[in-house]
Scaffold this motif. Structure first.
Motif, PDB file in Angstrom:
ATOM      1  N   ASP A 103      15.454  -6.588  19.958  1.00 57.59           N
ATOM      2  CA  ASP A 103      14.280  -5.711  19.913  1.00 57.59           C
ATOM      3  C   ASP A 103      13.100  -6.360  19.196  1.00 57.59           C
ATOM      4  O   ASP A 103      12.079  -5.704  18.956  1.00 57.59           O
ATOM      5  N   TYR A 104      13.213  -7.640  18.853  1.00 56.69           N
ATOM      6  CA  TYR A 104      12.142  -8.334  18.108  1.00 56.69           C
ATOM      7  C   TYR A 104      10.880  -8.441  18.952  1.00 56.69           C
ATOM      8  O   TYR A 104      10.922  -8.773  20.135  1.00 56.69           O
ATOM      9  N   LYS A 105       9.759  -8.140  18.317  1.00 55.43           N
ATOM     10  CA  LYS A 105       8.466  -8.329  18.948  1.00 55.43           C
ATOM     11  C   LYS A 105       7.557  -8.909  17.879  1.00 55.43           C
ATOM     12  O   LYS A 105       7.431  -8.342  16.784  1.00 55.43           O
TER      13      LYS A 105
END
Length: 108
Positions: A103-105
């Protein structure tokens, strides 16, 4: 924003660096950062003082600013073919990062 107890100092060192929250996720390394890390390790294996047996021996760079400049100069002189292994490592690091942090942004 963050509570003071959420901020974690670097382990075992005192640093002037900005404290990061415990939930901080580092960015994946790019090809140059991987090259610079390897360049630094290679540099650390060089002698620190002039070798009396070899007056032309290459000496280690002890100043990190100069080391980064030398690494940047070396990177710019490399061909795309020479850079390819570092780009492959960066792609692998990016893929592993995506697995570890799905889910890294990036948000500066």
């Amino acid at each position: 924003m963050f509570r003071e107890e959420d901020l974690v100092p670097p382990p075992g060192t005192r640093s002037h660096a900005k404290k990061k929250p415990a939930s901080y996720i580092p960015r994946p390394k790019n090809a140059f950062i991987i090259f610079r890390t390897m360049y630094s390790k290679w540099n650390s294996m060089l002698p620190r003082a002039q070798d009396p047996g070899n007056p032309h021996a290459q000496l280690a760079i002890t100043d990190h600013r100069a080391l980064s400049k030398a690494a940047g100069d070396a990177w710019r002189r490399m061909t795309e073919e020479q850079k390819a292994p570092y780009k492959e490592l960066a792609d692998a690091d990016k893929a592993q990062h995506k697995i570890n942090y799905p889910d890294y942004k990036y948000s500066p």
